[in-house]
Design a protein around this motif. Structure first.
Motif, PDB file in Angstrom:
ATOM      1  N   GLU A  59      41.052  34.362  32.298  1.00  0.00           N
ATOM      2  CA  GLU A  59      42.514  34.472  32.304  1.00  0.00           C
ATOM      3  C   GLU A  59      43.146  33.378  31.450  1.00  0.00           C
ATOM      4  O   GLU A  59      44.131  33.632  30.741  1.00  0.00           O
ATOM      5  CB  GLU A  59      43.026  34.387  33.739  1.00  0.00           C
ATOM      6  CG  GLU A  59      42.582  35.546  34.633  1.00  0.00           C
ATOM      7  CD  GLU A  59      43.147  35.439  36.030  1.00  0.00           C
ATOM      8  OE1 GLU A  59      43.911  34.477  36.290  1.00  0.00           O
ATOM      9  OE2 GLU A  59      42.837  36.302  36.872  1.00  0.00           O
ATOM     10  N   PHE A 105      53.520  26.610  31.433  1.00  0.00           N
ATOM     11  CA  PHE A 105      52.813  25.858  30.400  1.00  0.00           C
ATOM     12  C   PHE A 105      53.550  24.579  30.015  1.00  0.00           C
ATOM     13  O   PHE A 105      52.958  23.547  29.790  1.00  0.00           O
ATOM     14  CB  PHE A 105      52.617  26.736  29.167  1.00  0.00           C
ATOM     15  CG  PHE A 105      51.930  26.018  28.032  1.00  0.00           C
ATOM     16  CD1 PHE A 105      50.637  25.550  28.170  1.00  0.00           C
ATOM     17  CD2 PHE A 105      52.589  25.801  26.830  1.00  0.00           C
ATOM     18  CE1 PHE A 105      49.999  24.893  27.141  1.00  0.00           C
ATOM     19  CE2 PHE A 105      51.957  25.144  25.798  1.00  0.00           C
ATOM     20  CZ  PHE A 105      50.661  24.687  25.947  1.00  0.00           C
ATOM     21  N   GLU A 139      42.675  34.443  27.870  1.00  0.00           N
ATOM     22  CA  GLU A 139      43.585  35.541  27.524  1.00  0.00           C
ATOM     23  C   GLU A 139      44.994  35.022  27.254  1.00  0.00           C
ATOM     24  O   GLU A 139      45.633  35.420  26.261  1.00  0.00           O
ATOM     25  CB  GLU A 139      43.604  36.572  28.653  1.00  0.00           C
ATOM     26  CG  GLU A 139      42.353  37.441  28.729  1.00  0.00           C
ATOM     27  CD  GLU A 139      42.397  38.391  29.903  1.00  0.00           C
ATOM     28  OE1 GLU A 139      43.328  38.257  30.736  1.00  0.00           O
ATOM     29  OE2 GLU A 139      41.511  39.253  30.006  1.00  0.00           O
ATOM     30  N   ARG A 140      45.494  34.142  28.127  1.00  0.00           N
ATOM     31  CA  ARG A 140      46.847  33.612  27.918  1.00  0.00           C
ATOM     32  C   ARG A 140      46.909  32.784  26.645  1.00  0.00           C
ATOM     33  O   ARG A 140      47.888  32.873  25.897  1.00  0.00           O
ATOM     34  CB  ARG A 140      47.271  32.768  29.118  1.00  0.00           C
ATOM     35  CG  ARG A 140      47.581  33.575  30.369  1.00  0.00           C
ATOM     36  CD  ARG A 140      48.352  32.745  31.378  1.00  0.00           C
ATOM     37  NE  ARG A 140      47.582  31.594  31.817  1.00  0.00           N
ATOM     38  CZ  ARG A 140      46.803  31.587  32.888  1.00  0.00           C
ATOM     39  NH1 ARG A 140      46.670  32.702  33.606  1.00  0.00           N
ATOM     40  NH2 ARG A 140      46.147  30.507  33.240  1.00  0.00           N
ATOM     41  N   SER A 141      45.886  31.985  26.408  1.00  0.00           N
ATOM     42  CA  SER A 141      45.882  31.145  25.206  1.00  0.00           C
ATOM     43  C   SER A 141      45.858  32.000  23.945  1.00  0.00           C
ATOM     44  O   SER A 141      46.616  31.755  22.994  1.00  0.00           O
ATOM     45  CB  SER A 141      44.671  30.203  25.234  1.00  0.00           C
ATOM     46  OG  SER A 141      44.667  29.404  26.389  1.00  0.00           O
ATOM     47  N   GLN A 155      44.607  25.548  29.704  1.00  0.00           N
ATOM     48  CA  GLN A 155      45.246  26.392  28.698  1.00  0.00           C
ATOM     49  C   GLN A 155      45.654  25.569  27.487  1.00  0.00           C
ATOM     50  O   GLN A 155      45.518  26.022  26.340  1.00  0.00           O
ATOM     51  CB  GLN A 155      46.471  27.088  29.297  1.00  0.00           C
ATOM     52  CG  GLN A 155      47.175  28.019  28.305  1.00  0.00           C
ATOM     53  CD  GLN A 155      48.346  28.746  28.935  1.00  0.00           C
ATOM     54  OE1 GLN A 155      48.439  28.862  30.147  1.00  0.00           O
ATOM     55  NE2 GLN A 155      49.246  29.244  28.093  1.00  0.00           N
ATOM     56  N   SER A 199      55.684  32.258  32.284  1.00  0.00           N
ATOM     57  CA  SER A 199      54.485  31.724  31.633  1.00  0.00           C
ATOM     58  C   SER A 199      54.819  30.509  30.783  1.00  0.00           C
ATOM     59  O   SER A 199      54.093  29.511  30.782  1.00  0.00           O
ATOM     60  CB  SER A 199      53.834  32.821  30.787  1.00  0.00           C
ATOM     61  OG  SER A 199      52.693  32.319  30.124  1.00  0.00           O
ATOM     62  N   HIS A 230      46.826  35.066  23.694  1.00  0.00           N
ATOM     63  CA  HIS A 230      48.078  35.813  23.614  1.00  0.00           C
ATOM     64  C   HIS A 230      49.158  35.006  22.904  1.00  0.00           C
ATOM     65  O   HIS A 230      49.819  35.506  21.982  1.00  0.00           O
ATOM     66  CB  HIS A 230      48.535  36.194  25.025  1.00  0.00           C
ATOM     67  CG  HIS A 230      49.874  36.862  25.061  1.00  0.00           C
ATOM     68  ND1 HIS A 230      50.044  38.184  24.733  1.00  0.00           N
ATOM     69  CD2 HIS A 230      51.109  36.378  25.376  1.00  0.00           C
ATOM     70  CE1 HIS A 230      51.326  38.495  24.841  1.00  0.00           C
ATOM     71  NE2 HIS A 230      51.985  37.419  25.242  1.00  0.00           N
ATOM     72  N   TRP A 231      49.325  33.743  23.309  1.00  0.00           N
ATOM     73  CA  TRP A 231      50.395  32.950  22.715  1.00  0.00           C
ATOM     74  C   TRP A 231      50.063  32.498  21.302  1.00  0.00           C
ATOM     75  O   TRP A 231      50.939  32.493  20.429  1.00  0.00           O
ATOM     76  CB  TRP A 231      50.697  31.732  23.589  1.00  0.00           C
ATOM     77  CG  TRP A 231      51.379  32.096  24.868  1.00  0.00           C
ATOM     78  CD1 TRP A 231      50.905  31.954  26.123  1.00  0.00           C
ATOM     79  CD2 TRP A 231      52.671  32.695  24.994  1.00  0.00           C
ATOM     80  NE1 TRP A 231      51.797  32.420  27.046  1.00  0.00           N
ATOM     81  CE2 TRP A 231      52.909  32.877  26.382  1.00  0.00           C
ATOM     82  CE3 TRP A 231      53.647  33.094  24.095  1.00  0.00           C
ATOM     83  CZ2 TRP A 231      54.076  33.452  26.858  1.00  0.00           C
ATOM     84  CZ3 TRP A 231      54.822  33.665  24.579  1.00  0.00           C
ATOM     85  CH2 TRP A 231      55.023  33.837  25.944  1.00  0.00           C
ATOM     86  N   ASP A 288      58.229  37.536  33.247  1.00  0.00           N
ATOM     87  CA  ASP A 288      56.847  37.048  33.144  1.00  0.00           C
ATOM     88  C   ASP A 288      56.669  36.124  31.950  1.00  0.00           C
ATOM     89  O   ASP A 288      55.977  35.100  32.039  1.00  0.00           O
ATOM     90  CB  ASP A 288      55.884  38.239  33.026  1.00  0.00           C
ATOM     91  CG  ASP A 288      55.835  39.074  34.301  1.00  0.00           C
ATOM     92  OD1 ASP A 288      56.250  38.545  35.360  1.00  0.00           O
ATOM     93  OD2 ASP A 288      55.405  40.236  34.232  1.00  0.00           O
TER      94      ASP A 288
END
Length: 465
Positions: free
Chosen positions: A317, A302, A320-322, A354, A298, A324-325, A294
């Motif tokens: 979502e 990106f 959240e991904r932004s 993102q 991801s 997270h990284w 995963d």
């Protein structure tokens, strides 16, 4: 009655030359002096009218010459070619541009057929159809023709054909106004090539900025990958030890040892505990491998080159991904204040959105950390707006940094503008983000919040239900 010569009115009247010769030498029966005076006055009026008409005629001739000269100068100055023909296609009028193009004078062209100037049969057929129309449009009709130029080479022209109508309403010919399209087509081709090159350069620039963002997140990504990989590695080592114990037990079983010896070996090697632990080891290993997959997926999504495809994207979502990284490479005391709301769905490209959110978050963290804030804090809020009958989403992203200096507010989205030291920023992140938001039909702006720090406003249209 006095003689005519003694009458002062008669003596002072202007007379045309030779008028005295018309006067009779003796009196005429029934004609008195007043009659002759009327005749003389009438002749004077006629003579004056003739002079007036001659002056007016000269004036009209002068105006006509000026009009003809004006029309000639206009025809000569036209860069488009002009050709006027009668109903049979015989040329009646041309201009200098046509004569120069075909290499023939106006005198040589007059009276010849328009079809003699066309370079191919297809152009001849198209011209015949226009000339043969019984009720052509007064606004004209456009068509593409190929003419023979002075070197007898085919040259394409875009022509407009307008009917020429007489005073009685009958069609008496056609007016062709044409423009060579070779230069126009070449210019259009060059423009198209330049536009494609610009699009490729923009795509490469966008991708380069993505790679720069990933470069800044390498430490966080390495830590993110290290956890599941370490977990998988530990489980594999445990499975390897379990394999040795199982092999030893199976060798004893198949070697013909006594049941008592097998039972003792089973207890010594903890076979029952091993068998009970195997499912969790396998499940944990699969989970770690899936987590690694995963993470890599991801990163690939990106870092991949963006396409123009648009789809419904749940904004929470993307946030959240932004987060997270970005949080992987952020300060240890980074605090985010945000309540996810799944009700915001926008139409766009998830990867591009993102990238926008990551750029905004990264700039907020850099500004707060550079100012020595502890902890570094970011607030994200979302709300719905109703504008021109359309629902839009407004995202506010605020940090606890020092804010943006007033002189920089007007140029913060300009390409290559940055306040970071050399090597710490390219100055392209916010500029690219601004362009991506505009492509999504939204707006991106910034101001200094009343609570302190900079606040970015991201506005995007929501998917209509």
């Amino acid at each position: 009655m006095k003689p005519a010569a003694s009458d002062p009115d008669l003596a002072s009247s202007p007379r045309p030359a030779g008028l005295e010769g018309l006067m009779p030498h003796g009196p005429l029966e029934g004609v008195d002096e007043s009659t002759w005076m009327d005749v003389i006055h009438k002749m004077d009026e006629v003579y004056s009218q003739l002079i007036h008409d001659e002056v007016e005629l000269e004036k009209k001739n002068s105006e006509l010459e000026q009009s003809q000269q004006f029309i000639f100068s206009v025809l000569t100055a036209m860069s488009d070619v002009l050709l006027v023909c009668n109903e049979h296609g015989l040329i009646e009028e041309t201009n200098a541009a046509l004569c120069e193009l075909v290499g023939r004078s106006d005198a040589q062209l007059r009276g010849t057929s328009i079809f003699d100037l066309l370079a191919d049969e297809a152009s001849v057929q198209r011209a015949r159809l226009v000339l043969a129309k019984p009720d052509p449009s007064r606004r004209g009709e456009g068509l593409e023709l190929n003419l023979r130029d002075a070197a007898q080479l085919s040259i394409s022209v875009d022509a407009n054909c307008t009917p020429r109508v007489a005073a009685n309403g009958r069609r008496v010919g056609t007016v062709f106004v044409a423009r060579p399209t070779a230069e126009l087509k070449r210019a259009y081709q060059e423009l198209r090539v330049a536009h494609e090159a610009l699009k490729r350069a923009q795509q490469q620039l966008l991708h380069s900025e993505k790679m720069a963002s990933l470069g800044r997140l390498v430490a966080g990504v390495a830590h993110e990958l290290n956890n599941p990989i370490s977990f998988v590695l530990g489980n594999v080592h445990a499975l390897a030890r379990y394999l040795q114990r199982l092999r030893s037990y199976l060798d004893a079983v198949h070697g013909g040892s006594s049941p008592e010896a097998q039972a003792a070996l089973r207890v010594k090697l903890r076979i029952d505990h091993l068998l009970a632990d195997l499912p969790s080891l396998i499940e944990g290993t699969l989970e770690g491998a899936q987590r690694t997959t995963d993470i890599v997926g991801s990163l690939k999504r990106f870092s991949a080159m963006d396409r123009d495809a648009r789809e419904a994207v749940p904004l929470h979502e993307v946030i959240e991904r932004s987060v997270h990284w970005i949080s992987k490479g952020a300060a240890p005391d980074f605090e985010l204040h945000w309540q996810p709301d799944p009700g915001y769905v926008v139409m766009g490209n998830a990867g591009q959105l993102q990238q926008v959110l990551m750029n905004l978050l990264q700039n907020a963290l850099d500004a707060a950390m550079a100012a020595g804030r502890s902890p570094v804090q970011v607030w994200i809020t979302t709300e719905k707006l109703q504008m021109d009958g359309q629902e839009r989403m407004l995202l506010r992203l605020r940090d606890n940094g020092p804010g943006v200096p007033e002189p920089h507010l007007s140029c913060i989205f300009e390409p290559f503008f940055t306040t970071k030291p050399v090597g710490k920023g390219t100055g392209l992140g916010l500029s690219i983000s601004y362009g991506l938001v505009e492509q999504h039909g939204g707006r991106l702006s910034v101001h200094n919040a009343e609570q302190g720090g900079a606040e970015f406003l991201l506005e995007l249209p929501l998917v209509q239900k």
